[in-house]
Design a protein around this motif. Structure first.
Motif, short mmCIF file in Angstrom:
data_model
loop_
_atom_site.label_atom_id
_atom_site.label_comp_id
_atom_site.label_asym_id
_atom_site.label_seq_id
_atom_site.Cartn_x
_atom_site.Cartn_y
_atom_site.Cartn_z
N ALA A 80 13.97 42.63 -6.82
CA ALA A 80 12.79 42.96 -6.02
C ALA A 80 12.39 41.81 -5.10
N SER A 81 12.31 40.60 -5.65
CA SER A 81 11.85 39.47 -4.83
C SER A 81 12.90 39.06 -3.81
N ASP A 82 14.19 39.14 -4.16
CA ASP A 82 15.23 38.79 -3.20
C ASP A 82 15.26 39.79 -2.05
N SER A 83 15.06 41.07 -2.37
CA SER A 83 15.04 42.11 -1.34
C SER A 83 13.84 41.94 -0.42
N THR A 84 12.70 41.60 -1.00
CA THR A 84 11.50 41.37 -0.19
C THR A 84 11.70 40.16 0.71
N TYR A 85 12.32 39.12 0.18
CA TYR A 85 12.58 37.92 0.97
C TYR A 85 13.46 38.25 2.17
N ALA A 87 14.00 41.22 3.52
CA ALA A 87 13.28 42.13 4.42
C ALA A 87 12.35 41.36 5.35
N GLY A 88 11.74 40.29 4.82
CA GLY A 88 10.88 39.46 5.65
C GLY A 88 11.64 38.76 6.76
N ASN A 111 18.34 47.51 -0.64
CA ASN A 111 16.89 47.65 -0.73
C ASN A 111 16.17 47.11 0.50
N ALA A 112 16.63 45.97 1.02
CA ALA A 112 15.93 45.31 2.12
C ALA A 112 16.01 46.09 3.42
N ASN A 116 13.93 49.98 7.83
CA ASN A 116 14.01 49.11 9.01
C ASN A 116 14.84 49.82 10.08
#
Length: 267
Positions: A80-85, A87-88, A111-112, A116
């Motif tokens: 989750a956090s790697d995908s959010t990173y 995506a940012g 996920n990211a 988009n």
């Protein structure tokens, strides 16, 4: 993506990388902005036990051919956090994007990229391509053949109750990168970046490959992610699939073939 379109893509036969990648595409795909001369930015995402330097051979070829390239760090802390990173990072990039992932990086880009509109293609290099709710461990063990077992890993705790996994030196060459010189894999082992062991059982979210065209490079000699699992995931995603006689680190062992596949996806 319509069922008919996905069926056509899934029917693309797997062929040997090389002459097939140099040949003209058998099927043209219409993309928004295809009349523009702008080359898409290629985003190279590394997996576990590695860093972005593993893409150097591929990146140098793409840059030489005029492609904008970025190879950001993958934190390897959680899906989750790697995908959010990631995506940012993608949100800061304008124009069309082609995301390229190796190994664990596959679950991150899956996920990211969701939602988009700039992402025009996904390229998986011996990578995980999960559906919603699936886990890395589930896909890795779906078919026999992986030699990346618990016995091949060193576990080092950090923080409170958190554990990182590293590949043991005696397993690194044969399991992770058997077609590279030992002098090279000794350096790779020394500088490997571990993954938090929680990533193995963390479920994936809504997959971007259901709406974005994808490409897959299968490593026939992969000892980490069994080729049968790679073919299953590629077929399910309707990916244009190519194969090479290479280990898990196809982008290092065969950078020219990997770059050729990326350029094909970027057309």
């Amino acid at each position: 993506m319509t069922t008919t379109r996905r069926t056509l893509l899934a029917g693309s036969a797997a062929v040997v990388v090389g002459a097939a990648l140099d040949a003209p595409a058998a099927q043209a795909h219409t993309r928004s902005g295809s009349g523009s001369s702008q080359k898409p930015t290629v985003v190279l995402v590394h997996g576990a036990f590695a860093d972005a330097s593993g893409w150097n051979g591929v990146a140098s070829r793409l840059i030489r051919d005029g492609y904008p390239v970025i190879a950001p760090p993958n934190p390897l802390r959680s899906v989750a956090s790697d995908s959010t990173y990631l995506a940012g990072i993608l949100a800061t990039l304008s124009g069309p994007l082609v995301l390229v992932a190796h190994s664990y990086g596959g679950i991150v880009v899956t996920n990211a990229a969701t939602g988009n509109p700039n992402v025009k293609a996904l390229v998986y290099v011996a990578a995980f391509v999960p559906d919603q709710g699936e886990t890395l461990l589930g896909l890795q063990t779906k078919y026999p053949g992986s030699r990346l077992s618990e016995a091949a890993l060193d576990f080092r705790p950090y923080g409170e109750g958190l554990v990182d996994g590293y590949i043991k030196k005696e397993f690194f060459h044969d399991v992770f990168a058997g077609d590279l010189p030992r002098s090279t894999t000794d350096l790779m082992w020394a500088g490997q970046r571990p993954a938090d062991t929680r990533t193995l059982g963390e479920p994936s979210g809504a997959p971007a490959w259901k709406t974005i065209l994808s490409w897959y490079l299968v490593g026939r000699d992969d000892q980490v992610l069994p080729p049968a699992a790679q073919r299953f995931m590629a077929r399910r995603a309707g990916a244009h699939t190519f194969e090479a006689d290479t280990s898990h680190v196809a982008m290092i062992a065969q950078p020219a073939a990997t770059a050729a596949l990326i350029k094909r996806a970027a057309r």
